[in-house]
Write a protein that holds these residues in place. Structure first.
Motif, PDB file in Angstrom:
ATOM      1  N   SER A  74       0.826  -1.211   0.000  1.00  0.00           N
ATOM      2  CA  SER A  74       0.000   0.000   0.000  1.00  0.00           C
ATOM      3  C   SER A  74       0.856   1.255   0.000  1.00  0.00           C
ATOM      4  CB  SER A  74      -0.932  -0.009   1.214  1.00  0.00           C
ATOM      5  OG  SER A  74      -1.810  -1.108   1.185  1.00  0.00           O
ATOM      6  N   VAL A  75       1.945   1.237   0.779  1.00  0.00           N
ATOM      7  CA  VAL A  75       2.831   2.413   0.839  1.00  0.00           C
ATOM      8  C   VAL A  75       3.432   2.698  -0.524  1.00  0.00           C
ATOM      9  CG1 VAL A  75       5.022   3.248   1.770  1.00  0.00           C
ATOM     10  CG2 VAL A  75       3.333   2.243   3.299  1.00  0.00           C
ATOM     11  N   LEU A  76       3.954   1.671  -1.181  1.00  0.00           N
ATOM     12  CA  LEU A  76       4.583   1.883  -2.479  1.00  0.00           C
ATOM     13  C   LEU A  76       3.536   2.216  -3.548  1.00  0.00           C
ATOM     14  CD1 LEU A  76       7.347  -0.875  -2.444  1.00  0.00           C
ATOM     15  CD2 LEU A  76       7.551   1.561  -1.964  1.00  0.00           C
ATOM     16  N   SER A  77       2.329   1.682  -3.392  1.00  0.00           N
ATOM     17  CA  SER A  77       1.257   2.061  -4.317  1.00  0.00           C
ATOM     18  C   SER A  77       0.921   3.546  -4.167  1.00  0.00           C
ATOM     19  CB  SER A  77       0.017   1.210  -4.056  1.00  0.00           C
ATOM     20  OG  SER A  77      -1.050   1.599  -4.883  1.00  0.00           O
ATOM     21  N   ALA A  78       0.922   4.033  -2.928  1.00  0.00           N
ATOM     22  CA  ALA A  78       0.672   5.459  -2.698  1.00  0.00           C
ATOM     23  C   ALA A  78       1.783   6.308  -3.302  1.00  0.00           C
ATOM     24  CB  ALA A  78       0.543   5.729  -1.202  1.00  0.00           C
ATOM     25  N   CYS A  79       3.040   5.829  -3.211  1.00  0.00           N
ATOM     26  CA  CYS A  79       4.155   6.557  -3.830  1.00  0.00           C
ATOM     27  C   CYS A  79       4.047   6.529  -5.343  1.00  0.00           C
ATOM     28  CB  CYS A  79       5.485   5.950  -3.386  1.00  0.00           C
ATOM     29  SG  CYS A  79       5.859   6.159  -1.640  1.00  0.00           S
ATOM     30  N   SER A  80       3.503   5.449  -5.889  1.00  0.00           N
ATOM     31  CA  SER A  80       3.323   5.370  -7.335  1.00  0.00           C
ATOM     32  C   SER A  80       2.252   6.342  -7.801  1.00  0.00           C
ATOM     33  CB  SER A  80       2.948   3.937  -7.736  1.00  0.00           C
ATOM     34  OG  SER A  80       2.695   3.842  -9.117  1.00  0.00           O
ATOM     35  N   ALA A  81       1.178   6.475  -7.021  1.00  0.00           N
ATOM     36  CA  ALA A  81       0.098   7.392  -7.397  1.00  0.00           C
ATOM     37  C   ALA A  81       0.531   8.842  -7.292  1.00  0.00           C
ATOM     38  CB  ALA A  81      -1.119   7.132  -6.517  1.00  0.00           C
ATOM     39  N   ALA A  82       1.321   9.179  -6.270  1.00  0.00           N
ATOM     40  CA  ALA A  82       1.799  10.557  -6.082  1.00  0.00           C
ATOM     41  C   ALA A  82       3.189  10.480  -5.467  1.00  0.00           C
ATOM     42  CB  ALA A  82       0.851  11.346  -5.178  1.00  0.00           C
ATOM     43  N   ALA A  83       4.205  10.710  -6.295  1.00  0.00           N
ATOM     44  CA  ALA A  83       5.583  10.591  -5.823  1.00  0.00           C
ATOM     45  C   ALA A  83       5.848  11.594  -4.711  1.00  0.00           C
ATOM     46  CB  ALA A  83       6.562  10.825  -6.969  1.00  0.00           C
ATOM     47  N   PRO A  84       6.397  11.150  -3.562  1.00  0.00           N
ATOM     48  CA  PRO A  84       6.640  12.068  -2.440  1.00  0.00           C
ATOM     49  C   PRO A  84       7.711  13.095  -2.771  1.00  0.00           C
ATOM     50  CG  PRO A  84       7.553   9.891  -1.988  1.00  0.00           C
ATOM     51  CD  PRO A  84       6.751   9.761  -3.233  1.00  0.00           C
ATOM     52  N   ALA A  85       7.509  14.301  -2.267  1.00  0.00           N
ATOM     53  CA  ALA A  85       8.460  15.397  -2.495  1.00  0.00           C
ATOM     54  C   ALA A  85       9.604  15.304  -1.501  1.00  0.00           C
ATOM     55  CB  ALA A  85       7.756  16.739  -2.348  1.00  0.00           C
ATOM     56  N   ARG A  86      10.790  15.723  -1.945  1.00  0.00           N
ATOM     57  CA  ARG A  86      11.976  15.746  -1.094  1.00  0.00           C
ATOM     58  C   ARG A  86      12.155  17.122  -0.469  1.00  0.00           C
ATOM     59  NH1 ARG A  86      16.595  15.412  -4.106  1.00  0.00           N
ATOM     60  NH2 ARG A  86      17.777  14.795  -2.277  1.00  0.00           N
ATOM     61  N   LEU A  87      12.686  17.130   0.744  1.00  0.00           N
ATOM     62  CA  LEU A  87      13.038  18.386   1.386  1.00  0.00           C
ATOM     63  C   LEU A  87      14.248  19.001   0.695  1.00  0.00           C
ATOM     64  CD1 LEU A  87      12.799  17.194   5.105  1.00  0.00           C
ATOM     65  CD2 LEU A  87      11.092  18.542   3.862  1.00  0.00           C
ATOM     66  N   ARG A  88      14.423  20.286   0.863  1.00  0.00           N
ATOM     67  CA  ARG A  88      15.610  20.927   0.295  1.00  0.00           C
ATOM     68  C   ARG A  88      16.886  20.379   0.910  1.00  0.00           C
ATOM     69  NH1 ARG A  88      14.223  27.417  -0.303  1.00  0.00           N
ATOM     70  NH2 ARG A  88      12.535  27.181  -1.857  1.00  0.00           N
ATOM     71  N   SER A  89      16.809  20.034   2.183  1.00  0.00           N
ATOM     72  CA  SER A  89      17.981  19.482   2.866  1.00  0.00           C
ATOM     73  C   SER A  89      18.150  17.996   2.592  1.00  0.00           C
ATOM     74  CB  SER A  89      17.857  19.711   4.374  1.00  0.00           C
ATOM     75  OG  SER A  89      16.649  19.127   4.861  1.00  0.00           O
ATOM     76  N   ALA A 140       8.337  14.977   7.521  1.00  0.00           N
ATOM     77  CA  ALA A 140       7.228  14.441   8.317  1.00  0.00           C
ATOM     78  C   ALA A 140       5.885  14.638   7.633  1.00  0.00           C
ATOM     79  CB  ALA A 140       7.226  15.100   9.695  1.00  0.00           C
ATOM     80  N   ARG A 141       5.707  15.756   6.932  1.00  0.00           N
ATOM     81  CA  ARG A 141       4.408  16.009   6.296  1.00  0.00           C
ATOM     82  C   ARG A 141       4.144  14.997   5.186  1.00  0.00           C
ATOM     83  NH1 ARG A 141       3.188  22.047   4.511  1.00  0.00           N
ATOM     84  NH2 ARG A 141       3.382  22.211   6.789  1.00  0.00           N
ATOM     85  N   GLU A 142       5.145  14.739   4.356  1.00  0.00           N
ATOM     86  CA  GLU A 142       4.969  13.751   3.291  1.00  0.00           C
ATOM     87  C   GLU A 142       4.814  12.347   3.860  1.00  0.00           C
ATOM     88  OE1 GLU A 142       5.266  13.991  -0.724  1.00  0.00           O
ATOM     89  OE2 GLU A 142       3.888  15.140   0.507  1.00  0.00           O
ATOM     90  N   LEU A 143       5.542  12.036   4.919  1.00  0.00           N
ATOM     91  CA  LEU A 143       5.395  10.718   5.550  1.00  0.00           C
ATOM     92  C   LEU A 143       3.981  10.533   6.083  1.00  0.00           C
ATOM     93  CD1 LEU A 143       8.785  10.464   7.486  1.00  0.00           C
ATOM     94  CD2 LEU A 143       8.143   9.243   5.409  1.00  0.00           C
ATOM     95  N   ALA A 144       3.423  11.600   6.679  1.00  0.00           N
ATOM     96  CA  ALA A 144       2.043  11.516   7.183  1.00  0.00           C
ATOM     97  C   ALA A 144       1.055  11.350   6.042  1.00  0.00           C
ATOM     98  CB  ALA A 144       1.720  12.764   7.997  1.00  0.00           C
ATOM     99  N   ARG A 145       1.295  12.040   4.921  1.00  0.00           N
ATOM    100  CA  ARG A 145       0.403  11.896   3.772  1.00  0.00           C
ATOM    101  C   ARG A 145       0.423  10.468   3.233  1.00  0.00           C
ATOM    102  NH1 ARG A 145       0.798  11.386  -1.438  1.00  0.00           N
ATOM    103  NH2 ARG A 145       3.063  11.639  -1.449  1.00  0.00           N
ATOM    104  N   ILE A 146       1.620   9.900   3.109  1.00  0.00           N
ATOM    105  CA  ILE A 146       1.727   8.524   2.614  1.00  0.00           C
ATOM    106  C   ILE A 146       1.061   7.558   3.589  1.00  0.00           C
ATOM    107  CG2 ILE A 146       3.353   6.686   2.034  1.00  0.00           C
ATOM    108  CD1 ILE A 146       5.326   8.891   1.202  1.00  0.00           C
ATOM    109  N   GLY A 147       1.293   7.782   4.891  1.00  0.00           N
ATOM    110  CA  GLY A 147       0.685   6.906   5.886  1.00  0.00           C
ATOM    111  C   GLY A 147      -0.825   6.965   5.847  1.00  0.00           C
TER     112      GLY A 147
END
Length: 808
Positions: A296-311, A316-323
């Protein structure tokens, strides 16, 4: 016969089975290219980097014995070592012999044939002050003047001899008698006795007080002057820092009853009976839940690729969205992302982390195969993936690209070793009790920053089903040994196959128990909205979800037929009505780009659109009873009509229906970074075909070849009429990398020719010394161009600045 005082000489005297044991224990020194002679093997075994790889794998008694031997004068006898450790009874002596045998198998120690034990040089240097003992008196007095020696002897009541060497000998002889030292200390002031006794029980101090221009600072410790005057403490003139206590004084103050620590038996833990069936049942439940959550986690990443922080990393926000999208908690999300990234299912794609083509291959596999891939990656992951906060309680991003942590790898290996050695049919009553056991099996492992020791890695093992009911499951047994085939068999036994059918109810829900197949999940995701995931997943059909499937170009007949194929029974009448009703209204209005054009077969409906107040912003104008034009772009018009409850259908310029299915984002496969020692068969999944596994080393065959070869071979010297180089690459590298021995030149040239990763010790122009792991090597003398895994970028290295070479 001459005693084997060197490691090469000792290796040359071994028989083939014993040498094979050494090769199996130190496989880091036998990586490609294979050593050709015993001398080359001994050189690799004694490299500091090779010894540094072995130490974290040793248990507590092995490190204690090695430290005790380092504190003794090398070579030392086994009897002196046993006396220092207090291993005088039969049982302790047998345990000490077993520890020594293990250290000999690792080629860290070897007997010289004269009753002495010799130690690899880098192993002795692993401790600045073994057992808390500083250097001997004679070494500390190297910079002392003759007058200072005379003053010390006079203060001790010893008549000073005439020459400096005689005075030094007399002082060393005096301090070599523990009774004399104790007699002198007994006459010392109370402050001095307190200082000396405290220093004897602790390791040498870190530099905290400084000596300027060779003279003691005014801030001497209370009582130190009295001890300095008698040589019980020595002020080191060659470095800043506090005074130092000679090893002879420390041992005398500790007394004859003091022994170095030696704990050959692991700590006891509270055990509870547990049956194999109960362990399998809990391991199966945990592994199945994680496999479903990971999918399910990887399916969620496939539907909307998580954004990376500048650093760097996923915040945490993207992790919460995926969760939230995957219905998985933070630990499962982090663990899935890190393991998937390690095997190449995810990769960086600009400012996002997207699935690679290998993910599509993985998604088509059954859950047992999917789970086995991630489980093998977890075993050698060079970090603790579920650690969400650092020592300062700051949130840690996932996939942050932190430097590899060997201690994290050893924490997992220590946990597997500790759990495997529990009595059969027994598990720990409280899983946190495994922490002290892990610390005994891997003292140098990285523990949890707070809370019980190794609590985080223990929790990860429970999430994966490696630990169940406080015992090592069948998954954990095969994971520890690296048995890929056995691990696959156990995964197929404990994890159910993917579910290909769904129970579709009259309440417009579809329920799938277990992990759905990729085809079933794709079908339900296209025509329904997922509400929950886990051991059972639930989708709900609605007019909007069915319209989404129609917008993707599917006909209502296709949707109905596909759902009937995967349904456990006949399709409920409400779902059939929903599909038919949605399809009936779908496409009644068609939008063509012009700026754009709206047309349909119902003049009343078109008139209603033209008069709709909320659509006035589109600039609709009726050209004919069944035709409207819009001043707004096609996509804007389409969205506005749908927001008002209409069901328009988009067309292309040639009048055909526009398919609105958006292909999932895919990233290019990243350069694989070595993640520490890998379990056999844990190669990452390739997008096109599986990578070929390198042939496993046969220690017995290699031992026979080494013993049959000469002890050493002459180094190539083509221009001096000597032996030629084995390859042209070796000759080119040797011409520029002047600091490297021939064995390192062979290893680097072999990595260039075979396109293998390699680890180098490199000194930059600034003088900073770093260790870099490189791949995609391209030789361009006098430079070496390569992908640097530390910087995650292409870098250029000067060959002459490479100081050593190790296997990656």
């Amino acid at each position: 016969m001459k005693s084997p005082s060197t490691l090469a000489a000792w290796l040359g005297r071994l028989d083939a089975p014993r040498l094979a044991r050494v090769l199996a224990a130190r496989n880091d020194a036998t990586s490609a290219p294979e050593p050709r002679t015993v001398g080359e093997l001994a050189d690799r075994l004694q490299r500091p980097g090779s010894v540094a790889l072995v130490l974290p794998r040793l248990a507590l008694p092995h490190l204690q014995v090695a430290e005790a031997l380092a504190a003794l004068a090398v070579p030392s006898s086994a009897a002196a070592l046993a006396e220092l450790l207090g291993a005088v009874d039969d049982e302790s002596a047998r345990e000490l012999d077993a520890v020594l045998e293990a250290l000999v198998d690792h080629a860290l120690l070897w007997p010289d044939g004269a009753g002495k034990l010799r130690m690899a040089g880098p192993l002795r240097q692993a401790w600045d002050a073994p057992l808390g003992l500083d250097a001997p008196l004679e070494e500390l007095l190297a910079g002392t003047t003759s007058d200072e020696l005379r003053g010390m002897l006079t203060a001790l009541g010893v008549k000073p001899p005439g020459t400096k060497s005689q005075r030094l000998t007399a002082l060393v002889e005096h301090h070599g008698d523990p009774e004399r030292i104790l007699s002198v200390v007994a006459k010392a002031p109370a402050a001095t006795r307190k200082l000396l006794e405290g220093r004897a029980e602790a390791a040498p101090e870190d530099p905290s007080r400084f000596i300027m221009f060779g003279h003691p600072s005014p801030g001497l410790e209370p009582g130190a002057r009295w001890a300095l005057d008698r040589g019980l403490l020595i002020q080191d003139r060659h470095r800043y820092g506090p005074s130092r206590m000679p090893a002879e004084v420390t041992l005398a103050l500790r007394g004859p009853g003091w022994h170095a620590p030696f704990q050959p038996v692991p700590p006891s833990v509270g055990l509870a009976p547990v049956t194999p069936r109960a362990v399998d049942r809990e391991a199966s439940a945990a592994a199945s839940a994680f496999a479903a959550g990971a999918a399910s986690v990887l399916s969620a990443c496939s539907a909307a690729a998580p954004a990376r922080l500048r650093s760097g990393g996923i915040g945490a926000r993207e992790l919460a969205r995926i969760g939230k999208a995957a219905q998985a908690d933070d630990a499962v999300v982090r663990l899935t992302l890190e393991t998937a990234y390690a095997v190449g299912l995810l990769a960086r794609d600009g400012d996002r982390v997207a699935p690679t083509g290998a993910y599509d291959v993985w998604a088509e596999q059954e859950p047992p195969e999917q789970f086995a891939v991630l489980l093998r990656a977890w075993r050698d992951l060079p970090l603790t993936p579920t650690q969400a906060r650092d020592e300062d309680d700051k949130a840690l991003p996932a996939l942050a690209g932190a430097p590899p942590c060997s201690g994290c790898v050893q924490a997992r290996h220590g946990l597997l070793a500790a759990a495997e050695r529990l009595p059969a049919g027994q598990g720990v009553g409280v899983v946190s009790d495994l922490g002290p056991l892990v610390a005994w099996y891997r003292p140098l492992a990285e523990s949890s920053p707070d809370g019980p020791p190794f609590a985080t890695v223990i929790r990860e093992a429970e999430l994966l089903g490696v630990l169940a009911r406080g015992a090592l499951s069948a998954l954990g047994i095969h994971l520890r040994t690296g048995d890929t085939e056995g691990l696959g068999i156990e995964c197929r036994r404990l994890l159910p196959s993917a579910t290909a059918t769904a129970r579709i109810g009259a309440d417009l829900t579809a329920v799938v128990t277990g992990t759905p197949t990729a085809r079933l999940a794709s079908l339900l995701d296209s025509a329904a909205d997922r509400e929950t995931s886990g051991t059972a997943s639930v989708w709900r059909f609605s007019a909007g979800s069915v319209r989404r499937a129609l917008d993707a170009g599917r006909s209502p007949e296709d949707i109905t037929a596909d759902l009937a194929t995967v349904a456990a029974g006949p399709l409920p009448q409400p779902l059939s009505y929903l599909i038919a009703d949605t399809a009936r209204g779908h496409g009644r209005v068609r939008i063509a780009p012009a700026a754009c054009v709206l047309h349909g077969e119902d003049p009343a409906l078109l008139a209603e659109l033209a008069a709709h107040r909320r659509l006035a912003k589109l600039g609709l104008r009726q050209l004919a009873p069944t035709v409207l034009i819009s001043r707004s772009p096609l996509d804007t018009t389409l969205a506005a009509l749908r927001a008002e409850g209409y069901a328009p259908l988009a067309e292309t310029a040639d009048g055909t229906v526009r398919i609105e299915k958006t292909p999932p984002r895919r990233a290019a496969a990243r350069v694989p970074a070595p993640r520490g020692p890998r379990a056999r068969g844990s190669a990452r999944i390739a997008a096109t075909h599986p990578a070929k596994e390198s042939a496993a080393l046969d220690p017995s065959a290699l031992a026979a070849r080494l013993l049959a070869a000469p002890a050493t071979t002459p180094e190539p010297a083509t221009f001096d009429g000597g032996a030629p180089f084995a390859t042209d690459t070796e000759e080119v590298v040797a011409g520029w990398a002047k600091r490297l021995p021939y064995s390192d030149i062979r290893q680097l040239a072999h990595a260039i020719d075979t396109d293998q990763a390699i680890t180098i010790e490199y000194v930059a122009t600034s003088g900073n010394r770093t260790v870099r792991t490189l791949s995609r090597l391209d030789l361009d003398p006098p430079y070496l161009e390569a992908w640097c895994h530390l910087r995650s970028d292409e870098r250029v290295f000067t060959l002459s600045r490479i100081h050593s070479v190790m296997s990656a």
